[in-house]
Motif scaffolding. Structure first.
Motif, short mmCIF file in Angstrom:
data_model
loop_
_atom_site.label_atom_id
_atom_site.label_comp_id
_atom_site.label_asym_id
_atom_site.label_seq_id
_atom_site.Cartn_x
_atom_site.Cartn_y
_atom_site.Cartn_z
N THR A 11 0.85 -1.19 0.00
CA THR A 11 0.00 0.00 0.00
C THR A 11 0.88 1.24 0.00
N VAL A 12 0.64 2.13 -0.95
CA VAL A 12 1.43 3.35 -1.05
C VAL A 12 0.70 4.45 -0.30
N ASN A 13 1.15 4.76 0.93
CA ASN A 13 0.59 5.91 1.64
C ASN A 13 1.68 6.58 2.46
N PHE A 14 1.33 7.67 3.12
CA PHE A 14 2.36 8.49 3.74
C PHE A 14 3.02 7.78 4.92
N ASN A 15 2.23 7.03 5.72
CA ASN A 15 2.79 6.33 6.88
C ASN A 15 3.88 5.35 6.46
N ASN A 16 3.54 4.53 5.44
CA ASN A 16 4.53 3.55 4.99
C ASN A 16 5.77 4.23 4.45
N PHE A 17 5.55 5.32 3.71
CA PHE A 17 6.68 6.04 3.15
C PHE A 17 7.59 6.56 4.26
N LEU A 18 6.96 7.04 5.34
CA LEU A 18 7.75 7.59 6.46
C LEU A 18 8.56 6.48 7.13
N ILE A 19 7.92 5.32 7.37
CA ILE A 19 8.64 4.20 7.99
C ILE A 19 9.84 3.80 7.13
N GLY A 20 9.60 3.68 5.81
CA GLY A 20 10.68 3.28 4.91
C GLY A 20 11.80 4.29 4.90
N ALA A 21 11.42 5.59 4.87
CA ALA A 21 12.45 6.63 4.82
C ALA A 21 13.24 6.68 6.11
N LEU A 22 12.60 6.37 7.26
CA LEU A 22 13.33 6.37 8.53
C LEU A 22 14.25 5.16 8.63
N LEU A 23 13.82 4.03 8.03
CA LEU A 23 14.69 2.84 8.05
C LEU A 23 15.84 2.98 7.05
N GLY A 24 15.68 3.88 6.07
CA GLY A 24 16.66 4.02 5.00
C GLY A 24 18.09 4.21 5.47
N PRO A 25 18.38 5.22 6.32
CA PRO A 25 19.77 5.46 6.74
C PRO A 25 20.42 4.25 7.39
N ILE A 26 19.61 3.41 8.10
CA ILE A 26 20.18 2.22 8.74
C ILE A 26 20.71 1.26 7.67
N VAL A 27 20.01 1.23 6.51
CA VAL A 27 20.47 0.36 5.43
C VAL A 27 21.66 1.00 4.71
N ILE A 28 21.60 2.31 4.53
CA ILE A 28 22.63 2.97 3.72
C ILE A 28 23.97 3.00 4.45
N ARG A 29 23.94 3.23 5.75
CA ARG A 29 25.17 3.45 6.52
C ARG A 29 26.21 2.33 6.37
N PRO A 30 25.85 1.03 6.58
CA PRO A 30 26.89 0.00 6.45
C PRO A 30 27.40 -0.17 5.02
N PHE A 31 26.57 0.16 4.03
CA PHE A 31 26.96 -0.07 2.63
C PHE A 31 27.29 1.25 1.94
N ARG A 32 27.83 2.19 2.71
CA ARG A 32 28.06 3.53 2.18
C ARG A 32 28.92 3.51 0.91
N SER A 33 29.92 2.62 0.90
CA SER A 33 30.86 2.65 -0.22
C SER A 33 30.20 2.25 -1.52
N LEU A 34 29.05 1.53 -1.45
CA LEU A 34 28.39 1.09 -2.68
C LEU A 34 27.53 2.19 -3.29
N TYR A 35 27.22 3.22 -2.52
CA TYR A 35 26.27 4.21 -3.02
C TYR A 35 26.94 5.36 -3.76
N GLY A 36 28.26 5.35 -3.83
CA GLY A 36 28.96 6.38 -4.61
C GLY A 36 28.79 7.77 -4.04
N PHE A 37 29.12 7.94 -2.74
CA PHE A 37 28.94 9.24 -2.13
C PHE A 37 29.91 10.29 -2.66
#
Lengths: 164, 115
Positions: A21-47
């Motif tokens: 379901t695409v709604n604002f609550n889900n989007f917020l949860i995903g966006a808040l979980l995002g940095p936890i995923v990005i942080r360990p794999f920082r080198s893969l994201y081409g910062f």
């Protein structure tokens, strides 16, 4: 920091799709979980690379054309492999050939390798260490030069335009 | 008077049959083709379209309900990951010394990484 927010929003959108379901609550949860995923794999994201929005927007028509070509090639690939499988007598001449590529960036090489695997009769086995040659397994390798030419002219053009 | 639901059912069933047929072909290829590299051709390409067909059939059946959106996502992830998996399996097989079948005509990778 800006980069974190950008990628988090993208991951939030993916989270919405995985959840269903695409709604604002889900989007917020995903966006808040995002940095936890990005942080360990920082080198893969081409910062360290710079991104320019204008360039990304200008690429959209070319990307769409690339996906159109990819879709056609996938259908062709399936019909071709289906024909080979259903032949009563198996006469194939497989082999691994070296295909020189012009793409230099990691994204471009990934894109062309995946495209080669999804297109008729070819499967990427490996990239050489200096990133100049792809080793491609072909189900019909009786004409290596012709196969190199067809990859360069038909597929690499679109990949170069869309990802470089 | 043809209802929308009937058309939806027909499209969905058609896509399901096409998808299942391609998955079946992939399995036949897995048995019939001679070596690991040729078998990867069958499983990646055919598996991709087969699974994608089944996913599209779910979407045609339920529309943009949560389960349909999930089906689209799963299909796209299969499209992204199948080539990567095939590439890793092929590479690992070759580095472990799994030879090509006797019909093979050329092996330029073996020349490069001969151990």
């Amino acid at each position: 920091m800006k980069r974190y927010i950008l990628y988090s929003m993208f991951l939030g959108l993916i989270w919405c799709f995985v959840h269903g379901t695409v709604n604002f609550n889900n989007f917020l949860i995903g966006a808040l979980l995002g940095p936890i995923v990005i942080r360990p794999f920082r080198s893969l994201y081409g910062f360290e690379n710079k991104i320019s929005y204008q360039k990304v927007i200008r690429k959209i028509p070319k990307l769409m054309r690339y996906f159109y070509v990819l879709f056609i090639e996938i259908i062709k690939a399936n019909i071709m492999v289906a024909k080979i499988i259903l032949q009563p007598k198996m006469d194939i001449k497989p082999g691994i050939i070296a295909v020189p590529i012009r793409t230099k960036t990691n994204t471009g090489i990934t894109a062309i390798a995946n495209t080669i695997t999804l297109t008729p009769g070819t499967l990427t086995i490996d990239v050489s260490d200096n990133k100049e040659v792809l080793y491609v397994h072909a189900i019909d390798a009786s004409d290596p030069q012709g196969l190199c030419d067809s990859i360069r002219d038909d597929l690499e053009e679109y990949v170069l335009e869309a990802f470089e | 008077m043809i209802e929308i639901g009937l058309i939806q059912d027909i499209i969905s069933t058609f896509l399901l049959v096409v998808g299942a047929f391609f998955v079946f072909l992939g399995m036949v290829g897995l048995i019939r083709l001679p070596d690991v590299y040729n078998r990867l051709h069958a499983t990646t390409k055919i598996g991709t379209l087969g699974a994608f067909g089944v996913m599209l059939s779910i979407v045609a059946k339920v529309g943009l309900e949560p389960i349909g959106v999930k089906a689209i996502t799963v299909g796209l992830f299969i499209l992204l990951t199948a080539p990567v998996a095939a590439h890793m399996i092929g590479r690992a097989a070759h580095r472990h010394g799994v030879g090509l079948c006797k019909e093979s005509v050329i092996d330029e990778y073996g020349k490069e990484y001969n151990k």
